[in-house]
Design a protein around this motif. Sequence first.
Motif, PDB file in Angstrom:
ATOM      1  N   GLN A  93      -1.208  -8.236 -12.584  1.00 50.45           N
ATOM      2  CA  GLN A  93      -0.783  -8.427 -11.194  1.00 50.45           C
ATOM      3  C   GLN A  93      -0.801  -7.109 -10.436  1.00 50.45           C
ATOM      4  O   GLN A  93      -1.209  -7.054  -9.273  1.00 50.45           O
ATOM      5  CB  GLN A  93       0.613  -9.050 -11.143  1.00 50.45           C
ATOM      6  CG  GLN A  93       0.641 -10.544 -11.401  1.00 50.45           C
ATOM      7  CD  GLN A  93       1.878 -11.195 -10.788  1.00 50.45           C
ATOM      8  OE1 GLN A  93       2.393 -10.764  -9.757  1.00 50.45           O
ATOM      9  NE2 GLN A  93       2.355 -12.251 -11.437  1.00 50.45           N
ATOM     10  N   CYS A  94      -0.345  -6.044 -11.096  1.00 53.93           N
ATOM     11  CA  CYS A  94      -0.349  -4.721 -10.455  1.00 53.93           C
ATOM     12  C   CYS A  94      -1.770  -4.298 -10.102  1.00 53.93           C
ATOM     13  O   CYS A  94      -2.040  -3.812  -8.997  1.00 53.93           O
ATOM     14  CB  CYS A  94       0.286  -3.684 -11.378  1.00 53.93           C
ATOM     15  SG  CYS A  94       2.063  -3.842 -11.608  1.00 53.93           S
ATOM     16  N   ARG A  95      -2.679  -4.480 -11.035  1.00 55.91           N
ATOM     17  CA  ARG A  95      -4.069  -4.078 -10.820  1.00 55.91           C
ATOM     18  C   ARG A  95      -4.717  -4.829  -9.658  1.00 55.91           C
ATOM     19  O   ARG A  95      -5.569  -4.287  -8.952  1.00 55.91           O
ATOM     20  CB  ARG A  95      -4.883  -4.340 -12.093  1.00 55.91           C
ATOM     21  CG  ARG A  95      -4.681  -3.305 -13.202  1.00 55.91           C
ATOM     22  CD  ARG A  95      -5.405  -3.750 -14.449  1.00 55.91           C
ATOM     23  NE  ARG A  95      -5.496  -2.693 -15.443  1.00 55.91           N
ATOM     24  CZ  ARG A  95      -5.802  -2.883 -16.714  1.00 55.91           C
ATOM     25  NH1 ARG A  95      -6.056  -4.107 -17.153  1.00 55.91           N
ATOM     26  NH2 ARG A  95      -5.864  -1.873 -17.550  1.00 55.91           N
ATOM     27  N   SER A  96      -4.325  -6.085  -9.480  1.00 62.17           N
ATOM     28  CA  SER A  96      -4.974  -6.922  -8.473  1.00 62.17           C
ATOM     29  C   SER A  96      -4.376  -6.769  -7.075  1.00 62.17           C
ATOM     30  O   SER A  96      -4.934  -7.277  -6.106  1.00 62.17           O
ATOM     31  CB  SER A  96      -4.902  -8.397  -8.895  1.00 62.17           C
ATOM     32  OG  SER A  96      -3.556  -8.852  -8.928  1.00 62.17           O
ATOM     33  N   ARG A  97      -3.252  -6.059  -6.961  1.00 62.65           N
ATOM     34  CA  ARG A  97      -2.612  -5.919  -5.662  1.00 62.65           C
ATOM     35  C   ARG A  97      -3.387  -4.953  -4.770  1.00 62.65           C
ATOM     36  O   ARG A  97      -3.886  -3.926  -5.235  1.00 62.65           O
ATOM     37  CB  ARG A  97      -1.185  -5.385  -5.804  1.00 62.65           C
ATOM     38  CG  ARG A  97      -0.245  -6.243  -6.609  1.00 62.65           C
ATOM     39  CD  ARG A  97       1.142  -6.220  -6.013  1.00 62.65           C
ATOM     40  NE  ARG A  97       1.141  -6.953  -4.773  1.00 62.65           N
ATOM     41  CZ  ARG A  97       1.286  -8.286  -4.698  1.00 62.65           C
ATOM     42  NH1 ARG A  97       1.448  -8.994  -5.780  1.00 62.65           N
ATOM     43  NH2 ARG A  97       1.279  -8.887  -3.530  1.00 62.65           N
ATOM     44  N   PRO A  98      -3.483  -5.246  -3.470  1.00 66.59           N
ATOM     45  CA  PRO A  98      -4.126  -4.299  -2.555  1.00 66.59           C
ATOM     46  C   PRO A  98      -3.219  -3.098  -2.311  1.00 66.59           C
ATOM     47  O   PRO A  98      -2.002  -3.240  -2.202  1.00 66.59           O
ATOM     48  CB  PRO A  98      -4.303  -5.113  -1.268  1.00 66.59           C
ATOM     49  CG  PRO A  98      -3.232  -6.153  -1.323  1.00 66.59           C
ATOM     50  CD  PRO A  98      -3.059  -6.485  -2.774  1.00 66.59           C
ATOM     51  N   ARG A  99      -3.802  -1.918  -2.279  1.00 68.76           N
ATOM     52  CA  ARG A  99      -3.039  -0.718  -1.965  1.00 68.76           C
ATOM     53  C   ARG A  99      -3.170  -0.443  -0.479  1.00 68.76           C
ATOM     54  O   ARG A  99      -4.099  -0.896   0.172  1.00 68.76           O
ATOM     55  CB  ARG A  99      -3.547   0.476  -2.787  1.00 68.76           C
ATOM     56  CG  ARG A  99      -3.511   0.212  -4.297  1.00 68.76           C
ATOM     57  CD  ARG A  99      -3.464   1.496  -5.103  1.00 68.76           C
ATOM     58  NE  ARG A  99      -4.380   2.519  -4.677  1.00 68.76           N
ATOM     59  CZ  ARG A  99      -5.629   2.670  -5.141  1.00 68.76           C
ATOM     60  NH1 ARG A  99      -6.115   1.824  -6.030  1.00 68.76           N
ATOM     61  NH2 ARG A  99      -6.382   3.656  -4.722  1.00 68.76           N
ATOM     62  N   ILE A 100      -2.236   0.332   0.064  1.00 74.42           N
ATOM     63  CA  ILE A 100      -2.238   0.614   1.500  1.00 74.42           C
ATOM     64  C   ILE A 100      -2.452   2.108   1.737  1.00 74.42           C
ATOM     65  O   ILE A 100      -3.531   2.536   2.129  1.00 74.42           O
ATOM     66  CB  ILE A 100      -0.937   0.135   2.162  1.00 74.42           C
ATOM     67  CG1 ILE A 100      -0.774  -1.381   1.954  1.00 74.42           C
ATOM     68  CG2 ILE A 100      -0.941   0.451   3.656  1.00 74.42           C
ATOM     69  CD1 ILE A 100       0.530  -1.937   2.444  1.00 74.42           C
ATOM     70  N   ALA A 101      -1.432   2.909   1.453  1.00 79.49           N
ATOM     71  CA  ALA A 101      -1.521   4.346   1.742  1.00 79.49           C
ATOM     72  C   ALA A 101      -2.595   5.029   0.902  1.00 79.49           C
ATOM     73  O   ALA A 101      -3.302   5.915   1.377  1.00 79.49           O
ATOM     74  CB  ALA A 101      -0.162   5.003   1.515  1.00 79.49           C
ATOM     75  N   SER A 102      -2.733   4.632  -0.368  1.00 75.38           N
ATOM     76  CA  SER A 102      -3.673   5.302  -1.271  1.00 75.38           C
ATOM     77  C   SER A 102      -4.905   4.455  -1.539  1.00 75.38           C
ATOM     78  O   SER A 102      -5.545   4.587  -2.573  1.00 75.38           O
ATOM     79  CB  SER A 102      -2.980   5.638  -2.596  1.00 75.38           C
ATOM     80  OG  SER A 102      -2.542   4.450  -3.244  1.00 75.38           O
ATOM     81  N   ALA A 103      -5.250   3.579  -0.597  1.00 69.67           N
ATOM     82  CA  ALA A 103      -6.343   2.625  -0.817  1.00 69.67           C
ATOM     83  C   ALA A 103      -7.677   3.299  -1.119  1.00 69.67           C
ATOM     84  O   ALA A 103      -8.482   2.773  -1.879  1.00 69.67           O
ATOM     85  CB  ALA A 103      -6.479   1.704   0.398  1.00 69.67           C
ATOM     86  N   GLU A 104      -7.927   4.453  -0.519  1.00 67.95           N
ATOM     87  CA  GLU A 104      -9.207   5.130  -0.705  1.00 67.95           C
ATOM     88  C   GLU A 104      -9.164   6.147  -1.844  1.00 67.95           C
ATOM     89  O   GLU A 104     -10.152   6.834  -2.092  1.00 67.95           O
ATOM     90  CB  GLU A 104      -9.616   5.839   0.601  1.00 67.95           C
ATOM     91  CG  GLU A 104      -9.655   4.919   1.819  1.00 67.95           C
ATOM     92  CD  GLU A 104     -10.572   3.718   1.620  1.00 67.95           C
ATOM     93  OE1 GLU A 104     -11.623   3.890   0.982  1.00 67.95           O
ATOM     94  OE2 GLU A 104     -10.232   2.618   2.095  1.00 67.95           O
ATOM     95  N   ILE A 105      -8.047   6.249  -2.518  1.00 72.25           N
ATOM     96  CA  ILE A 105      -7.899   7.219  -3.611  1.00 72.25           C
ATOM     97  C   ILE A 105      -7.988   6.479  -4.945  1.00 72.25           C
ATOM     98  O   ILE A 105      -7.339   5.454  -5.137  1.00 72.25           O
ATOM     99  CB  ILE A 105      -6.552   7.959  -3.496  1.00 72.25           C
ATOM    100  CG1 ILE A 105      -6.532   8.783  -2.208  1.00 72.25           C
ATOM    101  CG2 ILE A 105      -6.316   8.849  -4.701  1.00 72.25           C
ATOM    102  CD1 ILE A 105      -5.200   9.443  -1.921  1.00 72.25           C
ATOM    103  N   GLU A 106      -8.774   6.993  -5.865  1.00 71.91           N
ATOM    104  CA  GLU A 106      -8.989   6.302  -7.132  1.00 71.91           C
ATOM    105  C   GLU A 106      -7.769   6.423  -8.052  1.00 71.91           C
ATOM    106  O   GLU A 106      -7.280   7.523  -8.322  1.00 71.91           O
ATOM    107  CB  GLU A 106     -10.213   6.861  -7.858  1.00 71.91           C
ATOM    108  CG  GLU A 106     -10.520   6.118  -9.151  1.00 71.91           C
ATOM    109  CD  GLU A 106     -11.717   6.663  -9.892  1.00 71.91           C
ATOM    110  OE1 GLU A 106     -12.161   6.000 -10.849  1.00 71.91           O
ATOM    111  OE2 GLU A 106     -12.192   7.762  -9.518  1.00 71.91           O
ATOM    112  N   ILE A 107      -7.301   5.277  -8.497  1.00 73.83           N
ATOM    113  CA  ILE A 107      -6.222   5.210  -9.475  1.00 73.83           C
ATOM    114  C   ILE A 107      -6.726   4.404 -10.667  1.00 73.83           C
ATOM    115  O   ILE A 107      -7.173   3.272 -10.507  1.00 73.83           O
ATOM    116  CB  ILE A 107      -4.964   4.550  -8.894  1.00 73.83           C
ATOM    117  CG1 ILE A 107      -4.421   5.357  -7.715  1.00 73.83           C
ATOM    118  CG2 ILE A 107      -3.879   4.424  -9.971  1.00 73.83           C
ATOM    119  CD1 ILE A 107      -3.237   4.708  -7.015  1.00 73.83           C
ATOM    120  N   VAL A 108      -6.675   4.979 -11.849  1.00 74.75           N
ATOM    121  CA  VAL A 108      -7.169   4.329 -13.062  1.00 74.75           C
ATOM    122  C   VAL A 108      -5.987   3.784 -13.859  1.00 74.75           C
ATOM    123  O   VAL A 108      -5.051   4.527 -14.179  1.00 74.75           O
ATOM    124  CB  VAL A 108      -7.981   5.310 -13.928  1.00 74.75           C
ATOM    125  CG1 VAL A 108      -8.450   4.623 -15.207  1.00 74.75           C
ATOM    126  CG2 VAL A 108      -9.169   5.850 -13.144  1.00 74.75           C
TER     127      VAL A 108
END
Length: 211
Positions: A93-108
Amino acid sequence: MSPPPKNQVPLDAQSGACQSYMRRYSHDLGNCLSAIDLQTMVLQRSAGMAEEGPRLAIVRKQVACIVEMQLRLGLRFRTPPATAVTLSACVEQCRSRPRIASAEIEIVWSFDGTEAWLHAAPEAISVLVVEIADHWFAHGGGTIKVSASDGCACFQMQHTDDAERDQPLMEVGVQEELAALLARLGGVWVGVVSGTILTVTLPLTLAGASC
């Protein structure tokens, strides 16, 4: 204790009424946003709209961000009921959530595969974990390592860049607010190590048990 004045609603009743309103409002708003997203998806697939595809994709992304912000706001007013959920399902669920502030920053995301159970509100946990990550990784990418040990699910957020920084990665006020929300969901803000690693934990429970 003296009763409240006739025209004054007791605080517990005010709180209950506020929560009821927020649930109804959130439900109605969620339905409207879902309808907008559905109509946009239909337009994307319509003949003659191919050239508008990129613009419609942006609209759908904006709708997803509004939904995410609505869920984050809802956590400030009420705590959803807990249920038994596997750690792997929570991570997904965490992986599938859209990010907002860090949307363009890669998080692995990295999950060691150790299966365990939490007694938690899955959507609320995923919303809050991603919000914490949004703030923590707002200035650079990194990894989120998820594991289960010592009776806890551990979310370790580590920046790729471990250089010394002049400014903290997260404002104190934001950290205090998110830590308080995490505590309401049964979690613990373990703290920051060397300025680049943030760890939060959630208690585990017996398989499928409700505690």
